[in-house]
Design a protein around this motif. Structure first.
Motif, PDB file in Angstrom:
ATOM      1  N   ARG A 182      25.182 -51.054  21.127  1.00 21.20           N
ATOM      2  CA  ARG A 182      25.710 -51.514  22.408  1.00 21.20           C
ATOM      3  C   ARG A 182      26.805 -50.552  22.868  1.00 21.20           C
ATOM      4  NH1 ARG A 182      25.087 -55.813  25.538  1.00 21.20           N
ATOM      5  NH2 ARG A 182      23.676 -56.795  24.043  1.00 21.20           N
ATOM      6  N   ILE A 183      26.683 -50.100  24.106  1.00 22.94           N
ATOM      7  CA  ILE A 183      27.691 -49.264  24.744  1.00 22.94           C
ATOM      8  C   ILE A 183      28.268 -50.068  25.895  1.00 22.94           C
ATOM      9  CG2 ILE A 183      28.177 -47.111  25.962  1.00 22.94           C
ATOM     10  CD1 ILE A 183      25.753 -45.885  24.577  1.00 22.94           C
ATOM     11  N   GLY A 184      29.502 -50.548  25.731  1.00 22.58           N
ATOM     12  CA  GLY A 184      30.042 -51.471  26.715  1.00 22.58           C
ATOM     13  C   GLY A 184      29.171 -52.714  26.774  1.00 22.58           C
ATOM     14  N   ASN A 185      28.683 -53.035  27.967  1.00 21.81           N
ATOM     15  CA  ASN A 185      27.815 -54.200  28.128  1.00 21.81           C
ATOM     16  C   ASN A 185      26.331 -53.842  28.106  1.00 21.81           C
ATOM     17  OD1 ASN A 185      29.928 -56.099  28.403  1.00 21.81           O
ATOM     18  ND2 ASN A 185      30.231 -55.498  30.539  1.00 21.81           N
ATOM     19  N   THR A 186      26.023 -52.584  27.807  1.00 23.85           N
ATOM     20  CA  THR A 186      24.630 -52.120  27.840  1.00 23.85           C
ATOM     21  C   THR A 186      24.044 -52.072  26.438  1.00 23.85           C
ATOM     22  OG1 THR A 186      25.107 -50.742  29.781  1.00 23.85           O
ATOM     23  CG2 THR A 186      23.081 -50.266  28.565  1.00 23.85           C
ATOM     24  N   LEU A 187      22.937 -52.772  26.243  1.00 19.95           N
ATOM     25  CA  LEU A 187      22.202 -52.688  24.986  1.00 19.95           C
ATOM     26  C   LEU A 187      21.287 -51.472  25.047  1.00 19.95           C
ATOM     27  CD1 LEU A 187      21.310 -53.839  22.239  1.00 19.95           C
ATOM     28  CD2 LEU A 187      19.586 -55.187  23.479  1.00 19.95           C
ATOM     29  N   CYS A 188      21.441 -50.566  24.095  1.00 21.21           N
ATOM     30  CA  CYS A 188      20.627 -49.357  24.026  1.00 21.21           C
ATOM     31  C   CYS A 188      19.720 -49.453  22.802  1.00 21.21           C
ATOM     32  CB  CYS A 188      21.503 -48.116  23.931  1.00 21.21           C
ATOM     33  SG  CYS A 188      22.649 -47.933  25.316  1.00 21.21           S
ATOM     34  N   VAL A 189      18.436 -49.154  22.996  1.00 21.68           N
ATOM     35  CA  VAL A 189      17.447 -49.320  21.939  1.00 21.68           C
ATOM     36  C   VAL A 189      16.613 -48.047  21.819  1.00 21.68           C
ATOM     37  CG1 VAL A 189      15.534 -50.708  21.080  1.00 21.68           C
ATOM     38  CG2 VAL A 189      17.300 -51.784  22.498  1.00 21.68           C
ATOM     39  N   ASN A 190      16.719 -47.368  20.666  1.00 20.37           N
ATOM     40  CA  ASN A 190      15.785 -46.292  20.356  1.00 20.37           C
ATOM     41  C   ASN A 190      14.596 -46.950  19.677  1.00 20.37           C
ATOM     42  OD1 ASN A 190      14.276 -44.213  19.126  1.00 20.37           O
ATOM     43  ND2 ASN A 190      16.064 -42.887  18.988  1.00 20.37           N
ATOM     44  N   LEU A 191      13.478 -46.952  20.365  1.00 20.54           N
ATOM     45  CA  LEU A 191      12.300 -47.686  19.902  1.00 20.54           C
ATOM     46  C   LEU A 191      11.658 -47.076  18.667  1.00 20.54           C
ATOM     47  CD1 LEU A 191      10.844 -48.239  23.448  1.00 20.54           C
ATOM     48  CD2 LEU A 191      11.766 -50.040  21.961  1.00 20.54           C
ATOM     49  N   GLY A 192      12.023 -45.825  18.351  1.00 18.17           N
ATOM     50  CA  GLY A 192      11.434 -45.160  17.204  1.00 18.17           C
ATOM     51  C   GLY A 192      10.026 -44.678  17.507  1.00 18.17           C
ATOM     52  N   PRO A 193       9.428 -43.909  16.603  1.00 14.57           N
ATOM     53  CA  PRO A 193       8.109 -43.347  16.862  1.00 14.57           C
ATOM     54  C   PRO A 193       6.984 -44.342  16.584  1.00 14.57           C
ATOM     55  CG  PRO A 193       8.925 -42.554  14.756  1.00 14.57           C
ATOM     56  CD  PRO A 193      10.022 -43.403  15.342  1.00 14.57           C
ATOM     57  N   PHE A 194       6.246 -44.692  17.627  1.00 12.52           N
ATOM     58  CA  PHE A 194       5.085 -45.541  17.418  1.00 12.52           C
ATOM     59  C   PHE A 194       4.082 -44.856  16.500  1.00 12.52           C
ATOM     60  CE2 PHE A 194       0.830 -47.014  18.490  1.00 12.52           C
ATOM     61  CZ  PHE A 194       0.974 -48.366  18.214  1.00 12.52           C
ATOM     62  N   LYS A 195       4.054 -43.530  16.532  1.00  9.56           N
ATOM     63  CA  LYS A 195       3.157 -42.788  15.653  1.00  9.56           C
ATOM     64  C   LYS A 195       3.367 -43.173  14.186  1.00  9.56           C
ATOM     65  CE  LYS A 195       1.887 -38.063  14.367  1.00  9.56           C
ATOM     66  NZ  LYS A 195       0.436 -38.227  14.564  1.00  9.56           N
ATOM     67  N   SER A 196       4.611 -43.542  13.843  1.00  7.56           N
ATOM     68  CA  SER A 196       4.922 -43.968  12.477  1.00  7.56           C
ATOM     69  C   SER A 196       4.984 -45.485  12.337  1.00  7.56           C
ATOM     70  CB  SER A 196       6.253 -43.352  12.034  1.00  7.56           C
ATOM     71  OG  SER A 196       6.170 -41.938  12.054  1.00  7.56           O
ATOM     72  N   GLY A 197       4.625 -46.193  13.412  1.00  8.18           N
ATOM     73  CA  GLY A 197       4.492 -47.645  13.308  1.00  8.18           C
ATOM     74  C   GLY A 197       5.524 -48.478  14.027  1.00  8.18           C
ATOM     75  N   SER A 198       6.551 -47.870  14.604  1.00  9.78           N
ATOM     76  CA  SER A 198       7.648 -48.634  15.185  1.00  9.78           C
ATOM     77  C   SER A 198       7.391 -48.979  16.655  1.00  9.78           C
ATOM     78  CB  SER A 198       8.950 -47.836  15.077  1.00  9.78           C
ATOM     79  OG  SER A 198      10.029 -48.552  15.625  1.00  9.78           O
TER      80      SER A 198
END
Length: 218
Positions: free
Chosen positions: A184-200
């Motif tokens: 979370r940066i301030g009020n913003t939720l930040c999400v690195n979804l990760g590589p779907f190629k590896s299953g995420s």
């Protein structure tokens, strides 16, 4: 609103088809870049066919590892939100594709000076949305979401500056495969979804002014 969110598919078509049943409960499919791996129009067309066949709204940006053919194809299909804003049931979505400049000179890289007007253009089109989502292939710089394997921050300063001023409520990104997670940066939720190629991948639910991440593995 429920989002089926994937990034860095890198042409993993069989795996993508396997998780599409998760879209049954989703309202929108979000693809945060690198749909193909050094692919063009034909690769994008084949990969996206089962996704588009779902009949759900699909929002996408191309990543740094994609050629112009991918970008032109997703624009032609009306799903590209690079520099564009889209409103769906009061939620505003905007996008930034490409990657940050690197020693590898991947097919599509943008400097901060190039990224800033793209972000501004998209944001202007969703300024009145009750909840705003940035779909950015590069993650915000200086976070746990942009740290490379050797510990160097390689994200976008333009994205970080944009988030620092509270421009959006949720940032969905990818690009740095090893930096999957939430911050979370301030009020913003930040999400690195990760590589779907590896299953995420993730199902993300937006309720009011909050978002919840349900992490998944294929």
């Amino acid at each position: 609103m429920k989002l089926l969110c994937l990034s860095d598919i890198h042409g993993e078509a069989a795996g993508l088809r396997a998780v599409l049943p998760d879209a049954a409960g989703a309202d929108v499919v979000v693809l945060a870049g690198d749909l193909t791996h050094l692919g063009g129009r034909l690769e994008a067309q084949a990969l996206l066919a089962p996704v588009l066949a779902l009949g759900l709204p699909v929002l996408a940006v191309a990543g740094n590892m994609e050629y112009e053919g991918v970008r032109s194809y997703i624009a032609e299909k009306g799903i590209d939100i690079h520099g564009r804003g889209v409103l769906i049931d009061g939620v505003g979505f905007m996008g930034l594709g490409g990657g940050t400049p690197s020693p590898f000179h991947s097919p599509w890289e943008l400097t901060d000076a190039e990224a800033r007007p793209v972000l501004a253009a998209g944001h202007a089109q969703i300024a009145n949305a009750s909840f705003k989502v940035l779909v950015s292939h590069p993650p915000p710089r200086g976070t746990t979401l942009d740290r490379s394997r050797v510990g160097v921050h390689v994200g976008s300063q333009a994205v970080r500056d944009f988030i620092d001023v509270g421009a959006v409520d949720l940032c969905l990104c990818g690009h740095i495969h090893e930096a999957v997670g939430e911050e979370r940066i301030g009020n913003t939720l930040c999400v690195n979804l990760g590589p779907f190629k590896s299953g995420s991948y993730a199902l993300i639910t937006i309720e009011g002014d909050r978002a919840h991440v349900d992490w998944r593995k294929k």
